[in-house]
Design an enzyme around this catalytic site. Structure first.
Site, PDB file in Angstrom:
ATOM      1  N   HIS A  67       0.835  -1.218   0.000  1.00 22.85           N
ATOM      2  CA  HIS A  67       0.000   0.000   0.000  1.00 22.85           C
ATOM      3  C   HIS A  67       0.865   1.262   0.000  1.00 22.85           C
ATOM      4  O   HIS A  67       0.458   2.294   0.527  1.00 22.85           O
ATOM      5  CB  HIS A  67      -0.996   0.005   1.167  1.00 22.85           C
ATOM      6  N   THR A  68       2.034   1.145  -0.557  1.00 22.13           N
ATOM      7  CA  THR A  68       2.920   2.306  -0.653  1.00 22.13           C
ATOM      8  C   THR A  68       2.970   2.849  -2.077  1.00 22.13           C
ATOM      9  O   THR A  68       3.340   3.998  -2.282  1.00 22.13           O
ATOM     10  CB  THR A  68       4.358   1.921  -0.241  1.00 22.13           C
ATOM     11  N   ASP A  69       2.592   2.013  -3.058  1.00 27.49           N
ATOM     12  CA  ASP A  69       2.787   2.455  -4.459  1.00 27.49           C
ATOM     13  C   ASP A  69       1.978   3.705  -4.781  1.00 27.49           C
ATOM     14  O   ASP A  69       2.491   4.654  -5.369  1.00 27.49           O
ATOM     15  CB  ASP A  69       2.550   1.313  -5.471  1.00 27.49           C
TER      16      ASP A  69
ATOM     17  N   GLY B 205      -7.989 -14.090  -6.867  1.00 25.10           N
ATOM     18  CA  GLY B 205      -8.376 -13.686  -5.515  1.00 25.10           C
ATOM     19  C   GLY B 205      -7.327 -14.022  -4.468  1.00 25.10           C
ATOM     20  O   GLY B 205      -7.572 -13.920  -3.275  1.00 25.10           O
ATOM     21  N   ALA B 206      -6.146 -14.419  -4.902  1.00 27.60           N
ATOM     22  CA  ALA B 206      -5.113 -14.814  -3.944  1.00 27.60           C
ATOM     23  C   ALA B 206      -4.170 -13.665  -3.626  1.00 27.60           C
ATOM     24  O   ALA B 206      -3.246 -13.808  -2.829  1.00 27.60           O
ATOM     25  CB  ALA B 206      -4.330 -16.008  -4.490  1.00 27.60           C
TER      26      ALA B 206
ATOM     27  N   SER C 262      -2.179 -10.843  -8.142  1.00 27.36           N
ATOM     28  CA  SER C 262      -2.392 -10.027  -9.344  1.00 27.36           C
ATOM     29  C   SER C 262      -2.765 -10.798 -10.589  1.00 27.36           C
ATOM     30  O   SER C 262      -2.155 -10.635 -11.651  1.00 27.36           O
ATOM     31  CB  SER C 262      -1.152  -9.176  -9.639  1.00 27.36           C
TER      32      SER C 262
ATOM     33  N   SER D 210      -5.400 -10.248 -12.251  1.00 36.44           N
ATOM     34  CA  SER D 210      -5.957  -9.307 -13.229  1.00 36.44           C
ATOM     35  C   SER D 210      -4.844  -8.542 -13.939  1.00 36.44           C
ATOM     36  O   SER D 210      -4.889  -8.359 -15.159  1.00 36.44           O
ATOM     37  CB  SER D 210      -6.959  -8.356 -12.570  1.00 36.44           C
TER      38      SER D 210
ATOM     39  N   GLU E 292      -7.423  -1.103 -15.315  1.00 36.11           N
ATOM     40  CA  GLU E 292      -7.951  -1.530 -14.003  1.00 36.11           C
ATOM     41  C   GLU E 292      -8.790  -0.394 -13.393  1.00 36.11           C
ATOM     42  O   GLU E 292      -9.861  -0.623 -12.853  1.00 36.11           O
ATOM     43  CB  GLU E 292      -6.771  -1.895 -13.092  1.00 36.11           C
TER      44      GLU E 292
ATOM     45  N   ASP F 250       1.605  -3.841  -9.459  1.00 37.44           N
ATOM     46  CA  ASP F 250       1.304  -5.154 -10.049  1.00 37.44           C
ATOM     47  C   ASP F 250       1.649  -5.187 -11.531  1.00 37.44           C
ATOM     48  O   ASP F 250       2.282  -6.132 -12.021  1.00 37.44           O
ATOM     49  CB  ASP F 250      -0.187  -5.491  -9.874  1.00 37.44           C
TER      50      ASP F 250
HETATM   51  C1  GLA Z   1      -3.039  -4.209  -4.989  1.00 30.99           C
HETATM   52  C2  GLA Z   1      -2.833  -3.052  -5.962  1.00 30.99           C
HETATM   53  C3  GLA Z   1      -1.398  -2.547  -5.917  1.00 30.99           C
HETATM   54  C4  GLA Z   1      -0.931  -2.271  -4.493  1.00 30.99           C
HETATM   55  C5  GLA Z   1      -1.289  -3.440  -3.571  1.00 30.99           C
HETATM   56  C6  GLA Z   1      -1.014  -3.117  -2.131  1.00 30.99           C
HETATM   57  O1  GLA Z   1      -2.321  -5.324  -5.399  1.00 30.99           O
HETATM   58  O2  GLA Z   1      -3.156  -3.445  -7.268  1.00 30.99           O
HETATM   59  O3  GLA Z   1      -1.268  -1.403  -6.729  1.00 30.99           O
HETATM   60  O4  GLA Z   1      -1.456  -1.068  -4.022  1.00 30.99           O
HETATM   61  O5  GLA Z   1      -2.645  -3.830  -3.682  1.00 30.99           O
HETATM   62  O6  GLA Z   1       0.331  -2.925  -1.933  1.00 30.99           O
END
Ligand code: GLA
Length: 369
Positions: free
Chosen positions: A18-20, A105-106, A109, A111, A143, A155
């Protein structure tokens, strides 16, 4: 060229969660599971989509008329085509067949893997010469606009830029990146999959983004040069946001600011081959994601708690957006099968659910097959 087959992988992220979208750092790697698309040109303007694994099909009458579909899998593909067409002219329609072994859902990524495979494939097939970075941004935009998740760039970046046996430190502010060999002699990266994906995951994700933006606005009121949480320190946070008045926003920002620093320090640990220190930071990240950022869930907390005091587990934490999905663990290879067995039994006992696990290999990013 009339047709092409390409693949784009899912990703893991060692640290930097959650830093991106806060202009911070992330440390992802592309994995062995990938989306594979076969694309062939048509002589008309139609797009024929086939999802081999569902199985399902969809025909779009004209590539010039793209809209959000009821079939979610199709949105990941059409969303990308729409982005490409904002800047480039596609001379004809095409057929796309998709298959993927990236678990859905794991939190790895699935998607982004589809989006990047489609972006990469169309670029190659039509010789558009779009740079890899732009492909990743197009996939991210897909997305946002077709799946409704305001995701960051991690991702899609990892899926396009991954490198075999390397993690990549990405500075999401400058978009500069650096590869580090991931040498885990005697250790393995293992994911434990809760098999849970809470429905609120996307809406809560978007809410977290907003809360961070609120935090930035509050800090900026006192420190006008601050444009993202990357620019803020804990001292600045304490000076500008009162915990009593804004407890949630304060906690969200605190986690992000700490995680940005932690990720940089974790890279120093990795370079010094100090796995113990690196792993400790993974546990700290989990604590922050669970208590301050509140994107964990009881099942993820349970899995981390189970391995926390196990000497053969160097580090563990929830991975990705949260509210289900996987934990990422660094586990001593010798003890791995025993630990996997024990955790599976404990998880089954506690939740009544079967715990899946994946032993990860780090592979190259998007490419032609
Ligand atoms: C998801 C989002 C990413 C990132 C993560 C948390 O995977 O697609 O961009 O924010 O959550 O780090």
């Amino acid at each position: 060229m009339q047709s092409i087959v390409v693949k784009a992988p899912g990703r893991i992220n060692l640290i930097g969660e959650h830093t991106d979208y806060n202009n911070g750092f992330v440390l992802p790697a592309a994995i062995q599971q990938a989306a594979i698309v076969s694309i062939s040109k048509r002589t008309d303007q139609q797009i024929h989509l086939t999802a081999v694994d569902v199985p399902d099909e969809l025909i779009i009458d004209s590539l010039l008329h793209l809209s959000i579909q009821e079939k979610q899998w199709a949105n990941y593909i059409i969303g990308v085509i729409a982005q490409i067409q904002k800047k480039y002219i596609l001379p004809s329609g095409f057929n796309i067949a998709l298959t993927s072994d990236v678990p859905i859902g794991a939190g790895v990524s699935s998607s982004a893997a589809i989006e990047c495979a489609v972006a990469f494939g169309i670029n190659e097939l039509f010789g558009l010469s779009i740079e890899r970075m732009e492909l990743a941004f197009m996939a991210q935009k897909a997305e946002h606009e077709f799946a409704g998740v305001q995701c960051g760039i991690m991702d899609q970046f990892a899926s396009v830029f991954g490198k075999k046996n390397h993690v990549v430190l990405l500075d999401c502010q400058s978009m500069e990146y650096q590869y580090f060999p991931l040498v885990l002699e005697g250790y393995q990266v293992i994911l434990f999959d809760t098999s849970i994906k809470h429905a609120l995951a996307s809406s809560e994700y978007n809410t977290r983004r907003k809360e961070c933006e609120q935090g930035v606005a509050l800090v900026k009121a006192k420190y006008p040069t601050v444009t993202s949480l990357r620019d803020a320190s804990i001292e600045m946070l304490n000076e500008s946001i009162d915990f009593q008045t804004h407890p949630i926003v304060y906690n969200r920002c605190k986690y992000v600011i700490e995680e940005i620093t932690r990720t940089q320090n974790a890279c120093v640990d990795l370079q010094a081959n100090n796995l113990e220190a690196f792993g400790q930071k993974m546990f700290e990240t989990h604590q922050g994601l669970s208590k301050l950022y509140e994107v964990s869930c009881p099942e993820l907390d349970f899995l981390v708690e189970q391995v926390k005091n196990n000497e053969a587990v160097i580090g563990a934490r929830m991975m990705g957006g949260g509210f289900g999905g996987c934990t990422i663990n660094i586990i001593q290879s010798e003890k791995a099968s025993q630990i996997i067995k024990e955790i599976k039994t404990a998880y089954q006992k506690s939740t009544g659910k079967y715990l899946k696990h994946y032993i990860m290999r780090i592979e190259d990013g998007a490419g032609i097959l």
